[in-house]
Design an enzyme around this catalytic site. Structure first.
Site, PDB file in Angstrom:
ATOM      1  N   CYS A   1      57.617-101.358  48.082  1.00 13.35           N
ATOM      2  CA  CYS A   1      59.303-101.334  47.953  1.00 13.35           C
ATOM      3  C   CYS A   1      60.168-102.384  47.525  1.00 13.35           C
ATOM      4  CB  CYS A   1      59.352-101.487  49.696  1.00 13.35           C
ATOM      5  SG  CYS A   1      61.260-101.491  50.360  1.00 13.35           S
TER       6      CYS A   1
ATOM      7  N   TYR B   1      66.827 -93.139  43.945  1.00 14.81           N
ATOM      8  CA  TYR B   1      66.523 -92.468  45.030  1.00 14.81           C
ATOM      9  C   TYR B   1      67.607 -91.160  45.233  1.00 14.81           C
ATOM     10  CZ  TYR B   1      63.421 -96.247  46.507  1.00 14.81           C
ATOM     11  OH  TYR B   1      62.294 -97.086  46.484  1.00 14.81           O
TER      12      TYR B   1
END
Length: 317
Positions: free
Chosen positions: A50, A183
């Site tokens: 992440c 994203y």
């Protein structure tokens, strides 16, 4: 554990991706209504995959807070519940400090009615066992300011007072156009939304390429908070975003200055030694990419190139 529904990312009618808001945002600091700053009280829970969590780990390392805030590491491959993370890297699949099998246990300890995705980074209060902050946008800023009394001798000032306004402005750009921009392109559900954010990302990369042709780092010859935020996205670009998110205009390796800059940071203690490319590839290609029915993790690229000479220390010093 209670049964949980699959909570997907929110997508608007035009196919655009909206990121989930953070639930636990109480700031660290002194005074009423803030989380007390105490050595040994908190545990950072992260996944090596992440980028949002990686930022806290880099800053913790740069500032010498390893003995002040402990770390728990999650498996980069999500468990059966796609909204959760698991401690399967630890012996017995249990975090040795918290005693939890899943990150959700820390969230539900704080709020039994919590219904969102269980996100990292999460700061867990060891006195209660519950999550007290998952505000990834501000967590590194707290480490740099509110935790200053615990910084090691000679720690870099990643958020200098005289540059804070400029750093805040840069961080906002990086969030919308790079960190979250990838994203918004990768999770788009319409051609229009995808192309809009594809162009947003590469237009900003072009601008950063030009900026880094004049200075070693984003703000001259010193590493700042903004460099940490840009690095975590650059480190994931070629191995995950380029093919997994269809951001296939150019690899970072095809940008002369961005690629030298990324290698410069990678070879700086705190950056490369906290970067796990295998974990990154596993997570994105097994969990984040929808079109991988045979669960194949790319074998390449050759990551030794990250250790090749970058020359930026000679060029700008």
């Amino acid at each position: 554990m209670p049964e949980l529904k699959n909570i997907t990312a929110e997508v608007t009618k035009d196919g655009s991706f909206n990121r989930q808001k953070n639930r636990f945002t109480t700031p660290f600091g002194k005074g009423e209504g803030k989380l007390p700053v105490e050595a040994g009280r908190y545990r950072i829970i992260w996944s090596q995959a992440c980028p949002w969590a990686h930022r806290s780990i880099i800053v913790r390392r740069l500032l010498g807070l390893e003995d002040v805030i402990s770390v728990g590491t999650l498996d980069p491959v999500r468990p059966e519940n796609p909204n959760d993370w698991a401690f399967t890297l630890d012996e017995g699949g249990v975090d040795p400090v918290l005693g939890y099998h899943f990150l959700s246990e820390a969230y539900l300890r704080s709020d039994p009615d919590y219904h969102g995705r269980f996100t990292v980074p999460s700061y867990v209060d060891l006195k209660t066992g519950g999550v007290v902050n998952n505000d990834y946008f501000n967590l590194t800023l707290y480490l740099e300011t509110e935790w200053k009394e615990f910084h090691k001798s000679g720690a870099p000032d990643l958020y200098p007072v005289e540059l804070r306004e400029e750093i805040d402005e840069m961080n906002d750009i990086l969030f919308h156009e790079i960190n979250n921009g990838v994203y918004k392109a990768g999770f788009a559900r319409s051609q229009e939304a995808y192309e809009k954010n594809y162009n947003l990302v590469f237009n900003r990369l072009d601008a950063l390429e030009e900026r880094l042709s004049h200075s070693r780092y984003l703000f001259g010859d010193r590493i700042t908070e903004s460099d940490v935020r840009l690095y975590v996205s650059l480190a994931r670009f070629d191995v995950a975003y380029y093919n997994g998110f269809n951001l296939n205009k150019k690899l970072i390796r095809e940008y002369e200055n961005l690629w030298g800059y990324a290698r410069d940071l990678y070879q700086t203690p705190g950056f490369g030694d906290t970067t796990n490319f295998e974990a990154i590839k596993k997570h994105y290609h097994l969990c984040a990419v929808a079109s991988n029915p045979y669960r194949i993790v790319p074998a390449g690229p050759d990551l030794e190139c990250w250790n090749t000479p970058h020359g930026r220390d000679r060029e700008y010093n």
